[in-house]
Enzyme design. Structure first.
Site, PDB file in Angstrom:
ATOM      1  N   ASN A 120      -2.795   0.782   5.748  1.00 14.52           N
ATOM      2  CA  ASN A 120      -3.364  -0.553   5.605  1.00 14.52           C
ATOM      3  C   ASN A 120      -2.418  -1.322   4.689  1.00 14.52           C
ATOM      4  O   ASN A 120      -2.344  -1.027   3.492  1.00 14.52           O
ATOM      5  CB  ASN A 120      -4.763  -0.491   5.004  1.00 14.52           C
ATOM      6  N   ALA A 137      -2.608  -4.019   3.267  1.00 16.35           N
ATOM      7  CA  ALA A 137      -3.269  -4.733   2.171  1.00 16.35           C
ATOM      8  C   ALA A 137      -3.594  -3.815   0.990  1.00 16.35           C
ATOM      9  O   ALA A 137      -4.010  -4.281  -0.063  1.00 16.35           O
ATOM     10  CB  ALA A 137      -4.552  -5.400   2.676  1.00 16.35           C
ATOM     11  N   CYS A 138      -3.392  -2.526   1.148  1.00 16.18           N
ATOM     12  CA  CYS A 138      -3.740  -1.528   0.125  1.00 16.18           C
ATOM     13  C   CYS A 138      -2.503  -1.107  -0.652  1.00 16.18           C
ATOM     14  O   CYS A 138      -1.520  -0.638  -0.076  1.00 16.18           O
ATOM     15  CB  CYS A 138      -4.368  -0.314   0.808  1.00 16.18           C
ATOM     16  N   GLY A 139      -2.557  -1.245  -1.968  1.00 15.66           N
ATOM     17  CA  GLY A 139      -1.437  -0.865  -2.824  1.00 15.66           C
ATOM     18  C   GLY A 139      -1.084   0.608  -2.722  1.00 15.66           C
ATOM     19  O   GLY A 139       0.102   0.958  -2.661  1.00 15.66           O
ATOM     20  N   ARG A 188       0.707   1.168   0.529  1.00 19.43           N
ATOM     21  CA  ARG A 188       2.082   0.648   0.480  1.00 19.43           C
ATOM     22  C   ARG A 188       2.989   1.564  -0.336  1.00 19.43           C
ATOM     23  O   ARG A 188       4.140   1.818   0.050  1.00 19.43           O
ATOM     24  CB  ARG A 188       2.100  -0.766  -0.119  1.00 19.43           C
TER      25      ARG A 188
END
Length: 114
Positions: free
Chosen positions: A8, A10-12, A15
């Protein structure tokens, strides 16, 4: 080595895990944005089995209605069906390599299967 990450962007944590994979020498990374391309209930069952965890342990609780729906206490088939239908219920990121599967929270857990 090939690695697949259910990611995802949007997820730190997701990433950071992807960055570790991309920086690892000799690793060919396949990125699956699971919110756009959700895994089937069967694939999720295989991933959790290979990770040595239950589907309930792979439920994302924060930001979802999983608790209100009773999913943490539901049977495996119910949890897997809910995750396949609503991929936001899948905790992230899951990474699969030839050495196994891990739910990479924290992201450093990915080193166990590289």
């Amino acid at each position: 080595m090939k690695a697949t990450i259910w990611h995802n962007p949007a997820c730190g944590t997701s990433r950071k895990t992807l960055a570790i994979l991309e920086e690892a020498p000799g690793v060919e990374v396949n990125v699956v944005e699971y919110l756009k391309t959700p895994p089937s209930a069967e694939k999720l069952a295989q991933l959790y089995r290979d990770a040595g965890m239950t589907p309930q342990a792979g439920l994302r609780l924060r930001g979802t209605d999983a608790v209100e729906r009773g999913l943490p206490d539901a049977d495996d088939a119910t949890v897997l069906a809910a995750m396949a239908a609503e991929p936001k219920l899948i905790e992230r990121p899951l990474v699969e390599t030839e050495k196994g599967v891990r739910l990479c929270r924290p992201q450093d857990v990915v080193a166990q299967i590289l």
